[in-house]
Design a protein around this motif. Structure first.
Motif, mmCIF file in Angstrom:
data_model
loop_
_atom_site.group_PDB
_atom_site.id
_atom_site.type_symbol
_atom_site.label_atom_id
_atom_site.label_comp_id
_atom_site.label_asym_id
_atom_site.label_seq_id
_atom_site.Cartn_x
_atom_site.Cartn_y
_atom_site.Cartn_z
ATOM 1 N N MET A 245 -2.904 -4.240 -1.866
ATOM 2 C CA MET A 245 -2.174 -3.188 -1.170
ATOM 3 C C MET A 245 -2.655 -2.982 0.280
ATOM 4 O O MET A 245 -3.804 -3.286 0.609
ATOM 5 N N PRO A 246 -1.775 -2.442 1.134
ATOM 6 C CA PRO A 246 -2.126 -2.248 2.545
ATOM 7 C C PRO A 246 -2.891 -0.959 2.819
ATOM 8 O O PRO A 246 -3.464 -0.802 3.896
ATOM 9 N N ASP B 166 -3.059 -10.455 1.268
ATOM 10 C CA ASP B 166 -3.743 -9.171 1.429
ATOM 11 C C ASP B 166 -2.961 -8.369 2.461
ATOM 12 O O ASP B 166 -3.052 -8.630 3.665
ATOM 13 N N LEU B 167 -2.194 -7.388 1.977
ATOM 14 C CA LEU B 167 -1.232 -6.707 2.854
ATOM 15 C C LEU B 167 -1.900 -5.822 3.895
ATOM 16 O O LEU B 167 -1.218 -5.338 4.808
ATOM 17 N N VAL B 168 -3.212 -5.623 3.806
ATOM 18 C CA VAL B 168 -3.914 -4.903 4.852
ATOM 19 C C VAL B 168 -3.835 -5.657 6.171
ATOM 20 O O VAL B 168 -4.010 -5.082 7.253
ATOM 21 N N LEU B 169 -3.543 -6.964 6.101
ATOM 22 C CA LEU B 169 -3.414 -7.792 7.305
ATOM 23 C C LEU B 169 -1.983 -7.850 7.829
ATOM 24 O O LEU B 169 -1.747 -8.395 8.912
ATOM 25 N N CYS B 170 -1.046 -7.334 7.062
ATOM 26 C CA CYS B 170 0.363 -7.465 7.437
ATOM 27 C C CYS B 170 0.696 -6.531 8.600
ATOM 28 O O CYS B 170 0.507 -5.311 8.508
ATOM 29 N N LYS B 171 1.202 -7.104 9.677
ATOM 30 C CA LYS B 171 1.546 -6.307 10.855
ATOM 31 C C LYS B 171 3.023 -5.933 10.908
ATOM 32 O O LYS B 171 3.421 -5.103 11.707
ATOM 33 N N TYR C 173 8.913 -7.386 5.375
ATOM 34 C CA TYR C 173 8.040 -8.505 5.042
ATOM 35 C C TYR C 173 8.130 -8.890 3.568
ATOM 36 O O TYR C 173 8.230 -10.085 3.237
ATOM 37 N N ILE C 174 8.102 -7.910 2.679
ATOM 38 C CA ILE C 174 8.096 -8.197 1.240
ATOM 39 C C ILE C 174 9.371 -8.938 0.812
ATOM 40 O O ILE C 174 9.287 -9.991 0.147
#
Length: 531
Positions: A8-9, A43-48, A54-55
């Motif tokens: 999760m982000p 690892d969605l914590v990296l998703c900008k 995105y998903i």
């Protein structure tokens, strides 16, 4: 089969500013699955990009048959929304939910959430997930898979929990399946490993024993060295060792340090979390940590007051003398100390919160982490706060991040607790901190860049407040900043409709946040102060 694993982000703002760590559990699951599957880990914590874009794009590109979602309590709502997104795109995809919150709350998941989830993996996931894949491939039933919850006629059936895993049987985490990049700590590339699992202590706020029982298992030093080499091969220059209690077995931890040194891997920068008890007994252990390349320790200082330590279940592990000794050993070895204190306990008033601030200042902690008692499901702390009438947010787990008060005290409302914590964090960041801070010894560019960034943010906020573009109430302004981050985590409906005090206060609604005239009692230890 195509398997998509997502962490999760959601993250605490303080950690988000300073680091991005990968999810080790999902990488370990990937490493223990048969090689005939096609696995991608994000690892969605990296998703900008916005997750709502995105998903769906990721799902359409990768075409997963199975999506695995890992979450803590504060990430659970986001996990359910991602599951809903995936199911609406492809109703045939199987959603598997795992992690601490599904393990602790599996019997209480609402019918509204159940519709989006097909399986729940409880406790450790490596073996259960692999067995689930075999059952799905062979169209077998799920009744004999320990630790698995599966649906029958729209309701979950919960198989008995399995025995804890033999760590010797586990394969290495598969770091090559990660599809996002940018993990870092202190501005340098990082990865995560573990040298042990579990803890035998029974801290009242902790969920580790609910996951593993009161057990402690160790990896062999040679296996740990091989895992570090694997992480370094993927580009890591810093290694976060995420053990639950790395100093519980001193002999094993010393052996790990010796193995790092003898293998020539002490050029890497190591980060870990540790307790006061494990580091205060003998300076030679901390000396060896420094020789092995340890640069940062998250230290559980817990609280300045003996009665509060008793309430938290830490009175046998922490006291002022041990704390001062542990910090002194770390500072002598130029190891960065990030000190954590839990404030907002049942009998705390404003003076009690500031007592912890002054303790951390006196100790010359490099960075403070002021947490609040978080009433996580399954913990004794939750039971006691609820019984005492001090639990003010029992249902909206998305705020259970550790740094937001979900309980009141007998003297302070959650609003007052939050305002005091904000004031303590602001006051801690002074020029004296720059003078003695150990971060500048190892990461001077990061420290001064971060300091200037914080200063710039402060000045911009002051100007925006003066011009009327920002709320004059610092707490409301802070919570509205959090609401914007929560929108990125697909929590718009909670931000809009949730009745918990945090969401209500951020919306500017009037809420009853006064301290009750009387509350249920929590049994206290009447021993002397920890000072």
């Amino acid at each position: 089969m195509n398997i998509l694993l997502l962490s999760m982000p959601n993250s605490m703002l303080a950690f988000h500013k300073g680091a991005r760590f990968p999810n080790l559990g999902l990488a370990s699951i990937a490493g223990n699955v048969s090689g005939r599957h096609n696995i991608a880990l994000a690892d969605l914590v990296l998703c900008k990009r916005p997750l709502r874009k995105y998903i769906p794009r990721l799902i359409k590109t990768f075409s997963p048959h199975i999506i695995g979602l890992s979450c803590y309590s504060f990430q659970y709502a986001t996990a359910i929304r991602i599951a809903e997104l995936a199911k609406r795109l492809n109703p045939a995809v199987k959603i598997v939910l795992g992690g601490y919150h599904p393990t602790l709350w599996h019997e209480n998941i609402s019918p509204a959430d159940i519709r989006w989830v097909d399986f729940i993996i409880r406790n450790e996931g490596e073996k259960t997930f692999a067995l689930l894949l075999r059952a799905l491939e062979g169209n077998k039933d799920f009744t004999n898979i320990s630790g698995l919850s599966y649906k029958t006629n729209g309701q979950f059936q919960h198989n008995p929990a399995g025995t804890i895993l033999n760590l010797e049987e586990l394969q290495f985490p598969d770091r090559k399946v990660r599809i996002l990049s940018g993990y870092h700590a202190w501005g340098i590339p990082c990865d995560v490993i573990e040298t042990s699992r579990g803890c035998t202590f029974d801290c009242h706020f902790c969920t580790i024993t609910k996951m593993y029982g009161r057990t402690f298992r160790r990896y062999r030093p040679d296996r740990i060295v091989a895992d570090i080499r694997n992480a370094e091969a993927t580009g890591a220059r810093a290694i976060f060792i995420v053990d639950d209690n790395i100093t519980l077995n001193r002999g094993h931890f010393e052996a790990v340090c010796d193995a790092i040194i003898s293998s020539g891997l002490n050029h890497l920068h190591y980060i870990t979390q540790a307790g006061v008890r494990g580091l205060s007994g003998d300076k030679s252990l901390v000396d060896k940590m420094a020789a092995a390349g340890f640069k940062t320790v998250f230290l559980g200082i817990e609280n300045a007051d003996r009665d509060n330590l008793n309430f938290l279940g830490k009175d046998k592990q922490v006291n002022r003398e041990r704390t001062e000794q542990a910090v002194a050993y770390l500072r002598e070895n130029k190891i960065i100390v990030l000190g954590a204190a839990i404030v907002g306990n049942p009998d705390d008033n404003e003076e009690a919160l500031w007592e912890n601030f002054h303790l951390l200042k006196q100790l010359k902690i490099d960075g403070p982490l002021f947490f609040t008692p978080t009433p996580l499901p399954g913990t004794r702390l939750r039971e006691e706060m609820q019984a005492a009438g001090l639990l003010v947010n029992a249902d909206d787990f998305s705020w259970y991040m550790g740094n937001k008060p979900n309980c009141r005290t007998r003297h302070l409302s959650p609003v007052e607790i939050n305002r005091i914590i904000l004031a303590m964090n602001r006051k801690f960041l002074d020029f004296d901190l720059l003078r003695y801070n150990t971060v500048r010894h190892h990461y001077p560019k990061y420290l001064y860049k971060r300091f200037l960034s914080e200063l710039r943010e402060l000045l911009v906020n002051l100007l925006a407040t003066k011009l009327g573009f920002r709320d004059r109430d610092p707490l409301k302004a802070f919570l509205r900043q959090e609401v914007k981050r929560r929108d990125r985590w697909l929590l718009e409906d909670l931000n809009r409709d949730c009745r918990c005090w945090l969401c209500s206060y951020a919306r500017g609604e009037t809420t009853d946040l006064s301290v009750p005239a009387s509350s249920g009692s929590i049994k206290k230890n009447t021993s002397a102060s920890a000072k």
